[in-house]
Write a protein that holds these residues in place. Structure first.
Motif, PDB file in Angstrom:
ATOM      1  N   LEU A  93     -30.965  67.841 -35.787  1.00  0.00           N
ATOM      2  CA  LEU A  93     -29.722  67.964 -36.550  1.00  0.00           C
ATOM      3  C   LEU A  93     -28.660  68.622 -35.684  1.00  0.00           C
ATOM      4  CD1 LEU A  93     -28.051  67.899 -39.182  1.00  0.00           C
ATOM      5  CD2 LEU A  93     -29.038  70.122 -39.741  1.00  0.00           C
ATOM      6  N   THR A  94     -27.528  67.945 -35.522  1.00  0.00           N
ATOM      7  CA  THR A  94     -26.415  68.470 -34.734  1.00  0.00           C
ATOM      8  C   THR A  94     -25.185  68.627 -35.617  1.00  0.00           C
ATOM      9  OG1 THR A  94     -27.234  67.392 -32.734  1.00  0.00           O
ATOM     10  CG2 THR A  94     -24.933  68.084 -32.742  1.00  0.00           C
ATOM     11  N   LEU A  95     -24.659  69.850 -35.663  1.00  0.00           N
ATOM     12  CA  LEU A  95     -23.424  70.119 -36.386  1.00  0.00           C
ATOM     13  C   LEU A  95     -22.343  70.481 -35.381  1.00  0.00           C
ATOM     14  CD1 LEU A  95     -24.702  72.341 -39.354  1.00  0.00           C
ATOM     15  CD2 LEU A  95     -24.403  69.858 -39.288  1.00  0.00           C
ATOM     16  N   THR A  96     -21.174  69.880 -35.530  1.00  0.00           N
ATOM     17  CA  THR A  96     -20.028  70.196 -34.686  1.00  0.00           C
ATOM     18  C   THR A  96     -18.993  70.905 -35.537  1.00  0.00           C
ATOM     19  OG1 THR A  96     -20.449  68.246 -33.313  1.00  0.00           O
ATOM     20  CG2 THR A  96     -18.273  69.266 -33.143  1.00  0.00           C
ATOM     21  N   LEU A  97     -18.765  72.180 -35.257  1.00  0.00           N
ATOM     22  CA  LEU A  97     -17.894  73.019 -36.078  1.00  0.00           C
ATOM     23  C   LEU A  97     -16.452  72.954 -35.594  1.00  0.00           C
ATOM     24  CD1 LEU A  97     -20.181  76.195 -36.268  1.00  0.00           C
ATOM     25  CD2 LEU A  97     -20.200  74.184 -37.768  1.00  0.00           C
ATOM     26  N   GLY A 107     -15.354  75.499 -32.963  1.00  0.00           N
ATOM     27  CA  GLY A 107     -15.825  76.768 -33.526  1.00  0.00           C
ATOM     28  C   GLY A 107     -16.807  77.463 -32.611  1.00  0.00           C
ATOM     29  N   SER A 108     -16.462  77.633 -31.349  1.00  0.00           N
ATOM     30  CA  SER A 108     -17.362  78.275 -30.397  1.00  0.00           C
ATOM     31  C   SER A 108     -17.603  79.719 -30.808  1.00  0.00           C
ATOM     32  CB  SER A 108     -16.776  78.223 -28.987  1.00  0.00           C
ATOM     33  OG  SER A 108     -15.528  78.886 -28.943  1.00  0.00           O
ATOM     34  N   GLY A 109     -18.855  80.157 -30.712  1.00  0.00           N
ATOM     35  CA  GLY A 109     -19.215  81.517 -31.089  1.00  0.00           C
ATOM     36  C   GLY A 109     -19.552  81.693 -32.547  1.00  0.00           C
ATOM     37  N   ASP A 143     -21.930  76.509 -29.197  1.00  0.00           N
ATOM     38  CA  ASP A 143     -21.533  76.559 -27.797  1.00  0.00           C
ATOM     39  C   ASP A 143     -20.026  76.371 -27.665  1.00  0.00           C
ATOM     40  OD1 ASP A 143     -21.010  73.836 -28.092  1.00  0.00           O
ATOM     41  OD2 ASP A 143     -22.801  73.191 -26.998  1.00  0.00           O
ATOM     42  N   ALA A 144     -19.563  76.161 -26.438  1.00  0.00           N
ATOM     43  CA  ALA A 144     -18.127  76.060 -26.180  1.00  0.00           C
ATOM     44  C   ALA A 144     -17.471  74.893 -26.906  1.00  0.00           C
ATOM     45  CB  ALA A 144     -17.874  75.953 -24.678  1.00  0.00           C
ATOM     46  N   THR A 145     -18.262  73.880 -27.264  1.00  0.00           N
ATOM     47  CA  THR A 145     -17.722  72.721 -27.986  1.00  0.00           C
ATOM     48  C   THR A 145     -17.853  72.871 -29.496  1.00  0.00           C
ATOM     49  OG1 THR A 145     -19.811  71.475 -27.950  1.00  0.00           O
ATOM     50  CG2 THR A 145     -18.362  71.256 -26.035  1.00  0.00           C
ATOM     51  N   GLY A 146     -18.374  74.013 -29.954  1.00  0.00           N
ATOM     52  CA  GLY A 146     -18.563  74.235 -31.385  1.00  0.00           C
ATOM     53  C   GLY A 146     -19.816  73.575 -31.929  1.00  0.00           C
ATOM     54  N   THR A 147     -20.770  73.263 -31.062  1.00  0.00           N
ATOM     55  CA  THR A 147     -21.952  72.494 -31.454  1.00  0.00           C
ATOM     56  C   THR A 147     -23.187  73.374 -31.591  1.00  0.00           C
ATOM     57  OG1 THR A 147     -21.096  70.526 -30.348  1.00  0.00           O
ATOM     58  CG2 THR A 147     -23.460  70.580 -30.808  1.00  0.00           C
ATOM     59  N   VAL A 148     -23.953  73.137 -32.633  1.00  0.00           N
ATOM     60  CA  VAL A 148     -25.281  73.735 -32.799  1.00  0.00           C
ATOM     61  C   VAL A 148     -26.272  72.603 -33.022  1.00  0.00           C
ATOM     62  CG1 VAL A 148     -24.453  75.932 -33.740  1.00  0.00           C
ATOM     63  CG2 VAL A 148     -25.002  74.054 -35.304  1.00  0.00           C
ATOM     64  N   SER A 172     -19.682  85.070 -36.494  1.00  0.00           N
ATOM     65  CA  SER A 172     -20.403  85.568 -35.328  1.00  0.00           C
ATOM     66  C   SER A 172     -21.887  85.689 -35.644  1.00  0.00           C
ATOM     67  CB  SER A 172     -19.865  86.940 -34.912  1.00  0.00           C
ATOM     68  OG  SER A 172     -20.179  87.918 -35.898  1.00  0.00           O
ATOM     69  N   LEU A 173     -22.688  85.857 -34.613  1.00  0.00           N
ATOM     70  CA  LEU A 173     -24.115  86.068 -34.804  1.00  0.00           C
ATOM     71  C   LEU A 173     -24.367  87.382 -35.534  1.00  0.00           C
ATOM     72  CD1 LEU A 173     -27.066  85.294 -34.301  1.00  0.00           C
ATOM     73  CD2 LEU A 173     -26.886  86.396 -32.053  1.00  0.00           C
ATOM     74  N   THR A 174     -23.575  88.409 -35.255  1.00  0.00           N
ATOM     75  CA  THR A 174     -23.753  89.708 -35.900  1.00  0.00           C
ATOM     76  C   THR A 174     -23.644  89.604 -37.410  1.00  0.00           C
ATOM     77  OG1 THR A 174     -22.882  90.861 -33.963  1.00  0.00           O
ATOM     78  CG2 THR A 174     -22.888  92.073 -36.039  1.00  0.00           C
ATOM     79  N   THR A 175     -22.623  88.899 -37.898  1.00  0.00           N
ATOM     80  CA  THR A 175     -22.463  88.755 -39.348  1.00  0.00           C
ATOM     81  C   THR A 175     -23.513  87.817 -39.930  1.00  0.00           C
ATOM     82  OG1 THR A 175     -20.782  87.033 -38.989  1.00  0.00           O
ATOM     83  CG2 THR A 175     -19.999  89.279 -39.364  1.00  0.00           C
ATOM     84  N   ALA A 176     -23.973  86.856 -39.136  1.00  0.00           N
ATOM     85  CA  ALA A 176     -24.981  85.915 -39.628  1.00  0.00           C
ATOM     86  C   ALA A 176     -26.306  86.610 -39.896  1.00  0.00           C
ATOM     87  CB  ALA A 176     -25.173  84.770 -38.637  1.00  0.00           C
TER      88      ALA A 176
END
Length: 271
Positions: A93-97, A107-109, A143-148, A172-176
């Motif tokens: 599964l690939t999501l592009t934010l 949506g990088s980061g 990542d830099a392209t907003g992809t997970v 951010s990862l901290t809030t996640a």
């Protein structure tokens, strides 16, 4: 026009002019393709949806987000003190934010917490037989392209719901990992033709064909008022691997777009 459908059309205001899309099969039992992007490459805001009663983020009982190893790409196995691997048709599964509060920039980061049911329609940490598992749950940072990208198995169709995947987007990862201040809580709808292929291919999804016959995107209590921005595109085959993808427009969080909080376990049917 429903409130949620209106949010999809106007959620990207100020970032882009949204061209209306029309999902295939909207008047039938399901859909076979995704219409998540708009004209000239712009993207509309994906609607806020309920997290359902089984989020596993600490808001309704168990909290997988505090487990060591929850930040991962492959979510098929349990982590921490639990062991076990979910079986089923392989899925990537690939999501592009796209950050619509930042003119649709990548949506990088941003961090995504994603979860879904297993081949039997059960949610780890909650459902009978898998309360001692936390598989099919994980966090990735864009990542830099907003992809997970997540590696998982294709979810079942359980009674009363169209086949779907849950996710939350954080700044951010901290809030996640804290499970706080999600920018977006939503769900991904899976195309009807792909679901039919999966459930016919793998006998482990034995209850899914019957459950699919009793629900449609139109009748679903989440997607019934429109699924344009939530319907994934899928390539590949059940015999090899299915590649599921969706472009996600993340609007600025506002008070009038928040989903209802999850109900207590054992109360309403699973969402």
């Amino acid at each position: 026009m429903s409130r949620r459908r209106a949010l999809w059309f106007f959620g990207a205001a100020g970032a882009a002019t949204v061209a209306a899309g029309c999902a295939a099969g909207e008047t039938g039992s399901g859909a076979t393709s995704s219409v998540s992007s708009t004209a000239a490459g712009t993207v509309g805001a994906i609607p806020q949806e309920t997290a359902g009663p089984y989020p596993g983020d600490g808001s309704n009982g168990p909290n997988v987000l505090i487990e060591s190893g929850v930040v991962r790409s492959d979510i098929t196995a349990s982590v921490g003190s639990y062991s076990g691997v979910a079986e089923g048709v392989p899925m990537t599964l690939t999501l592009t934010l796209k950050d619509l509060a930042n003119n649709g920039a990548a949506g990088s980061g941003m961090a995504v917490y994603l979860w879904h049911c297993d081949r039997e329609g059960r949610y780890s940490l909650y459902s009978d037989g898998v309360t001692n598992q936390n598989y099919l749950r994980g966090v990735q940072v864009a990542d830099a392209t907003g992809t997970v990208t997540f590696t998982s198995i294709f979810p079942a169709c359980y009674a009363g719901r169209w086949p779907h995947i849950h996710f939350e987007v954080y700044d951010s990862l901290t809030t996640a990992v804290a499970g706080e201040n999600a920018r977006l809580t939503s769900q991904i709808a899976l195309p009807e033709d792909i679901c039919d292929q999966v459930y016919a291919h793998d006998p482990g999804y034995s209850a899914s064909p019957r459950n699919m016959s009793s629900v449609s995107l139109t009748s679903d209590n989440v997607f019934g008022d429109g699924w344009d921005a939530e319907l994934a595109t899928v390539t590949g085959t059940p015999a090899t691997v299915l590649n599921v993808s969706l472009t996600v427009g993340v609007a600025e969080k506002s008070a009038n777009t928040q989903p209802a909080p999850p109900a207590a376990p054992g109360g309403p049917p699973p969402r």
